[in-house]
Structure formats: C-alpha cells, structure tokens
Design a protein around this motif. Sequence first.
Motif, PDB file in Angstrom:
ATOM      1  N   PHE A  47       0.853  -1.185   0.000  1.00 40.26           N
ATOM      2  CA  PHE A  47       0.000   0.000   0.000  1.00 40.26           C
ATOM      3  C   PHE A  47       0.885   1.230   0.000  1.00 40.26           C
ATOM      4  N   ARG A  48       0.454   2.245  -0.718  1.00 38.60           N
ATOM      5  CA  ARG A  48       1.072   3.572  -0.613  1.00 38.60           C
ATOM      6  C   ARG A  48      -0.075   4.559  -0.463  1.00 38.60           C
ATOM      7  N   ILE A  49      -0.039   5.272   0.629  1.00 33.95           N
ATOM      8  CA  ILE A  49      -1.063   6.274   0.908  1.00 33.95           C
ATOM      9  C   ILE A  49      -0.361   7.622   0.851  1.00 33.95           C
ATOM     10  N   SER A  50      -0.840   8.512   0.008  1.00 35.40           N
ATOM     11  CA  SER A  50      -0.206   9.819  -0.085  1.00 35.40           C
ATOM     12  C   SER A  50      -1.245  10.884  -0.354  1.00 35.40           C
ATOM     13  N   GLY A  51      -0.942  12.071   0.110  1.00 39.50           N
ATOM     14  CA  GLY A  51      -1.840  13.180  -0.153  1.00 39.50           C
ATOM     15  C   GLY A  51      -1.768  14.232   0.914  1.00 39.50           C
ATOM     16  N   PRO A  52      -2.623  15.234   0.789  1.00 38.28           N
ATOM     17  CA  PRO A  52      -2.654  16.323   1.762  1.00 38.28           C
ATOM     18  C   PRO A  52      -3.316  15.863   3.056  1.00 38.28           C
ATOM     19  N   THR A  53      -3.514  16.784   3.958  1.00 37.45           N
ATOM     20  CA  THR A  53      -4.161  16.483   5.237  1.00 37.45           C
ATOM     21  C   THR A  53      -5.397  15.635   4.996  1.00 37.45           C
ATOM     22  N   THR A  54      -5.477  14.502   5.715  1.00 40.47           N
ATOM     23  CA  THR A  54      -6.555  13.567   5.412  1.00 40.47           C
ATOM     24  C   THR A  54      -6.834  12.615   6.565  1.00 40.47           C
ATOM     25  N   ASP A  55      -8.000  12.077   6.583  1.00 41.56           N
ATOM     26  CA  ASP A  55      -8.359  10.934   7.414  1.00 41.56           C
ATOM     27  C   ASP A  55      -8.645   9.801   6.442  1.00 41.56           C
ATOM     28  N   THR A  56      -7.939   8.688   6.579  1.00 36.48           N
ATOM     29  CA  THR A  56      -8.121   7.554   5.691  1.00 36.48           C
ATOM     30  C   THR A  56      -8.548   6.354   6.509  1.00 36.48           C
ATOM     31  N   VAL A  57      -9.626   5.718   6.101  1.00 38.83           N
ATOM     32  CA  VAL A  57     -10.102   4.522   6.783  1.00 38.83           C
ATOM     33  C   VAL A  57     -10.337   3.440   5.744  1.00 38.83           C
ATOM     34  N   PHE A  58      -9.795   2.263   6.000  1.00 41.23           N
ATOM     35  CA  PHE A  58     -10.019   1.097   5.157  1.00 41.23           C
ATOM     36  C   PHE A  58     -10.358  -0.046   6.089  1.00 41.23           C
ATOM     37  N   TYR A  59     -11.384  -0.804   5.771  1.00 33.81           N
ATOM     38  CA  TYR A  59     -11.717  -1.960   6.595  1.00 33.81           C
ATOM     39  C   TYR A  59     -12.324  -3.034   5.723  1.00 33.81           C
ATOM     40  N   ASP A  60     -11.792  -4.253   5.817  1.00 32.75           N
ATOM     41  CA  ASP A  60     -12.298  -5.405   5.079  1.00 32.75           C
ATOM     42  C   ASP A  60     -12.475  -6.533   6.087  1.00 32.75           C
ATOM     43  N   SER A  61     -13.686  -6.729   6.559  1.00 31.80           N
ATOM     44  CA  SER A  61     -13.925  -7.718   7.607  1.00 31.80           C
ATOM     45  C   SER A  61     -14.051  -9.141   7.076  1.00 31.80           C
ATOM     46  N   THR A  62     -14.008  -9.314   5.767  1.00 37.70           N
ATOM     47  CA  THR A  62     -14.188 -10.657   5.208  1.00 37.70           C
ATOM     48  C   THR A  62     -12.855 -11.382   5.114  1.00 37.70           C
ATOM     49  N   LYS A  63     -12.184 -11.302   4.012  1.00 31.79           N
ATOM     50  CA  LYS A  63     -10.951 -12.050   3.802  1.00 31.79           C
ATOM     51  C   LYS A  63      -9.713 -11.323   4.291  1.00 31.79           C
ATOM     52  N   GLY A  64      -9.693 -10.028   4.200  1.00 31.10           N
ATOM     53  CA  GLY A  64      -8.503  -9.275   4.545  1.00 31.10           C
ATOM     54  C   GLY A  64      -7.455  -9.388   3.447  1.00 31.10           C
ATOM     55  N   ILE A  65      -6.285  -8.853   3.711  1.00 32.08           N
ATOM     56  CA  ILE A  65      -5.190  -8.866   2.749  1.00 32.08           C
ATOM     57  C   ILE A  65      -4.014  -9.598   3.391  1.00 32.08           C
ATOM     58  N   PRO A  66      -3.596 -10.745   2.837  1.00 33.99           N
ATOM     59  CA  PRO A  66      -2.523 -11.525   3.458  1.00 33.99           C
ATOM     60  C   PRO A  66      -1.144 -10.903   3.253  1.00 33.99           C
ATOM     61  N   PHE A  67      -0.333 -10.971   4.290  1.00 32.76           N
ATOM     62  CA  PHE A  67       1.071 -10.559   4.274  1.00 32.76           C
ATOM     63  C   PHE A  67       1.881 -11.762   4.727  1.00 32.76           C
ATOM     64  N   ASN A  68       2.836 -12.192   3.914  1.00 36.08           N
ATOM     65  CA  ASN A  68       3.585 -13.413   4.207  1.00 36.08           C
ATOM     66  C   ASN A  68       4.804 -13.208   5.094  1.00 36.08           C
ATOM     67  N   ASN A  69       5.390 -12.011   5.061  1.00 34.83           N
ATOM     68  CA  ASN A  69       6.688 -11.805   5.717  1.00 34.83           C
ATOM     69  C   ASN A  69       6.660 -10.855   6.890  1.00 34.83           C
ATOM     70  N   GLY A  70       5.515 -10.331   7.232  1.00 33.38           N
ATOM     71  CA  GLY A  70       5.397  -9.355   8.308  1.00 33.38           C
ATOM     72  C   GLY A  70       4.705  -8.110   7.800  1.00 33.38           C
ATOM     73  N   ILE A  71       4.496  -7.152   8.698  1.00 34.40           N
ATOM     74  CA  ILE A  71       3.883  -5.877   8.338  1.00 34.40           C
ATOM     75  C   ILE A  71       4.777  -4.767   8.863  1.00 34.40           C
ATOM     76  N   PHE A  72       5.226  -3.905   7.970  1.00 39.40           N
ATOM     77  CA  PHE A  72       6.071  -2.772   8.350  1.00 39.40           C
ATOM     78  C   PHE A  72       5.454  -1.495   7.777  1.00 39.40           C
ATOM     79  N   ILE A  73       5.280  -0.497   8.645  1.00 36.43           N
ATOM     80  CA  ILE A  73       4.712   0.786   8.231  1.00 36.43           C
ATOM     81  C   ILE A  73       5.826   1.824   8.217  1.00 36.43           C
ATOM     82  N   GLU A  74       5.982   2.471   7.062  1.00 33.91           N
ATOM     83  CA  GLU A  74       6.988   3.529   6.915  1.00 33.91           C
ATOM     84  C   GLU A  74       6.277   4.862   6.701  1.00 33.91           C
ATOM     85  N   ILE A  75       6.579   5.828   7.551  1.00 27.85           N
ATOM     86  CA  ILE A  75       6.126   7.201   7.318  1.00 27.85           C
ATOM     87  C   ILE A  75       7.237   7.838   6.494  1.00 27.85           C
TER      88      ILE A  75
END
Length: 87
Positions: A47-75
């Motif tokens: 995922f890449r989220i970019s833009g001006p001042t914002t509130d971003t919400v994403f939610y998928d309660s069904t299958k979700g999105i698989p990550f095989n090696n871990g989850i790392f968030i970079e600002i």
Amino acid sequence: MQYTTFPSSNTLVTSNRSIIHGFAIRATVTVVINIYDATSATGTPVFRISGPTTDTVFYDSTKGIPFNNGIFIEIASGTASGSIFWE
C-alpha cells in the motif's frame, strides 16, 4: 483480531505471517505512508497512501489482505498516526 497503533515514525507491526483487515490514519500535513510485506522498508510497498491532510479509513472484515513476511509501516514523509487492524 488485534490492532497496533503507530506514532509518527516507522513501525514494525509484526514479523510473522498475518492478514491486514483495516487501518485508520490521521495525517495533519501532506504525508506519504508505505505499508510493506516485510520486516523493514524494503522492496515494493503493498500500500502507498499519499496526499494532503486527510483521514483515511479502510476496513475489510471478510478475507482481509494476506502478508507473508510481516507488516512494516513507513512514514516516508509528513506526519501521521493511526491504527492497523490485523491477525
């Protein structure tokens, strides 16, 4: 399901195989956030989220999105905080 909050810095959420079900992000200035299937900011962001001042919400309660090696968030630029929902 669990959640991890992240401050305005890079965050290793987990180093295990996991599934992202959602996130909520608050940015107070122009921001670039990368979410990697890794334990560091290497490779291509899933995922890449970019833009001006914002509130971003994403939610998928069904299958979700698989990550095989871990989850790392970079600002990559700007200031943001939020939560990520995963299992």
